[in-house]
Scaffold this active site. Structure first.
Site, mmCIF file in Angstrom:
data_model
loop_
_atom_site.group_PDB
_atom_site.id
_atom_site.type_symbol
_atom_site.label_atom_id
_atom_site.label_comp_id
_atom_site.label_asym_id
_atom_site.label_seq_id
_atom_site.Cartn_x
_atom_site.Cartn_y
_atom_site.Cartn_z
ATOM 1 C CD GLU A 126 -2.080 -6.064 4.770
ATOM 2 O OE1 GLU A 126 -2.136 -4.865 5.107
ATOM 3 O OE2 GLU A 126 -1.911 -6.426 3.573
ATOM 4 C CE LYS B 60 -10.340 4.976 3.065
ATOM 5 N NZ LYS B 60 -10.720 4.900 4.497
ATOM 6 C CB SER C 93 -8.329 0.922 2.937
ATOM 7 O OG SER C 93 -8.718 1.986 3.792
ATOM 8 C CG HIS D 284 -4.183 -2.732 3.052
ATOM 9 N ND1 HIS D 284 -3.034 -2.700 3.815
ATOM 10 C CD2 HIS D 284 -4.490 -1.433 2.773
ATOM 11 C CE1 HIS D 284 -2.657 -1.445 4.007
ATOM 12 N NE2 HIS D 284 -3.523 -0.654 3.389
ATOM 13 C CB CYS E 155 -1.005 -0.025 1.145
ATOM 14 S SG CYS E 155 -2.385 1.142 0.873
ATOM 15 N NE ARG F 6 -10.527 5.283 11.223
ATOM 16 C CZ ARG F 6 -9.601 4.831 10.383
ATOM 17 N NH1 ARG F 6 -8.566 4.139 10.833
ATOM 18 N NH2 ARG F 6 -9.714 5.062 9.077
#
Length: 317
Positions: free
Chosen positions: A237, A163, A192, A235, A142, A249
């Protein structure tokens, strides 16, 4: 085969419960086998969660892997205790004279900052430059991938209009690339990020190829011609609920954040997310460890400093 970790690392409890093959350092030292030495520069604020995510993937191969976590000496972590860092992390100065089979540089939630304004940028550049002669293959993730592309190849990142948030399908461009061995022609992976890398900028650079991309998310995987630098813009992972936690969040902070695409059934955030990328995440890391590291790194890591940087006969991009 196992991944070797300190006995008291918090991730151990979670991974053992998932039946991930682990080995404590004291047991590993009794075996007459040279493990792969893998360093991990963990730039994520949630370091314990990232440790668990990466060890889960690195521990799913027939290879014994010895992990060294690295933290930035020039940055004070606000989300991870100093006790944890002191117990389980080294600094670059402490390993500068060592050599490693592999290196992982993670992402970091700072992609909107110019690289030179990141407070640990100079230290990270030292590590990336050092890796050229002291690490056989480096996996950039990333923001780490954007930093590596910029440092090594002069490729600028771009700010996205919105985004890039969700799970997107990607297609393979180089089906014979060993790091993609066993992949489906189209495979999903999470993203992300607020920034990206243009495919045309990578195509214009020398010594690097785009291996997989998405119509929606753009470049996903690129590699140097010799396989010693692997760049992953997403990502793989991430756990099943990582995007969910990020979404909740941001909503709790009152931010105008989009719902992660292709993640919740029907893009309905009240539904439990579906995990569609896990098998390809395991395969990517297994292929990197096997084809980019284990099959090609010298048994004597001291030979790294004198090895020629050219495509190996057994490497296919």
């Amino acid at each position: 085969m196992p991944v070797t970790i300190p006995r008291d690392l918090p991730a151990r409890v979670t991974l053992e419960a998932e039946n991930v093959f682990l080995m404590t350092e004291d047991r590993a030292f009794t075996q007459d086998i040279r493990p792969l030495k893998i360093a991990v520069v963990n730039l994520m604020p949630t370091k314990v969660a990232t440790e668990t995510q990466l060890l889960r993937l690195l521990g799913n191969t027939p290879l014994q892997v010895q992990i060294t976590f690295l933290a930035m000496a020039s940055h004070e972590s606000r989300n991870t205790s100093s006790e944890h860092l002191d117990a389980f992390y080294a600094t670059f100065e402490q390993v500068r004279d060592e050599r490693f089979d592999g290196l992982v540089i993670t992402g970091a939630p700072i992609e909107l900052l110019p690289f030179e304004q990141v407070n640990y940028w100079d230290e990270l550049c030292q590590i990336m430059d050092w890796s050229l002669d002291n690490v056989f293959s480096t996996l950039y993730i990333c923001w780490g991938a954007q930093a590596g592309l910029y440092r090594h190849h002069g490729i600028e990142k771009i700010v996205l209009p919105d985004k890039m948030f969700g799970v997107f399908d990607h297609r393979i461009l180089r089906p014979h690339a060993r790091v993609l061995s066993g992949f489906d022609e189209v495979f999903p992976a999470p993203h992300s990020r607020h920034t990206g890398t243009r495919a045309q900028d990578i195509h214009a650079a020398e010594g690097i190829e785009v291996l997989a991309e998405s119509d929606e998310a753009g470049v996903y995987l690129a590699a140097s011609e010799d396989g010693r630098q692997i760049f992953v813009t997403g990502h793989p992972e991430y756990e099943w609920d990582t995007l969910l936690a990020e979404y909740q969040r941001d909503v709790s902070r009152g931010l105008d954040v989009p719902v992660p695409r292709n993640y919740f059934p029907g893009d309905d955030p009240t539904q439990k997310p579906r995990v569609t990328w896990r098998s390809h995440a395991f395969l990517l890391y297994a292929n990197w460890l096997n084809h980019c590291v284990y099959q090609r790194t010298p048994y004597d890591l001291g030979a790294l400093s004198t090895s020629e940087h050219h495509p190996g006969d057994d490497w296919v991009i």
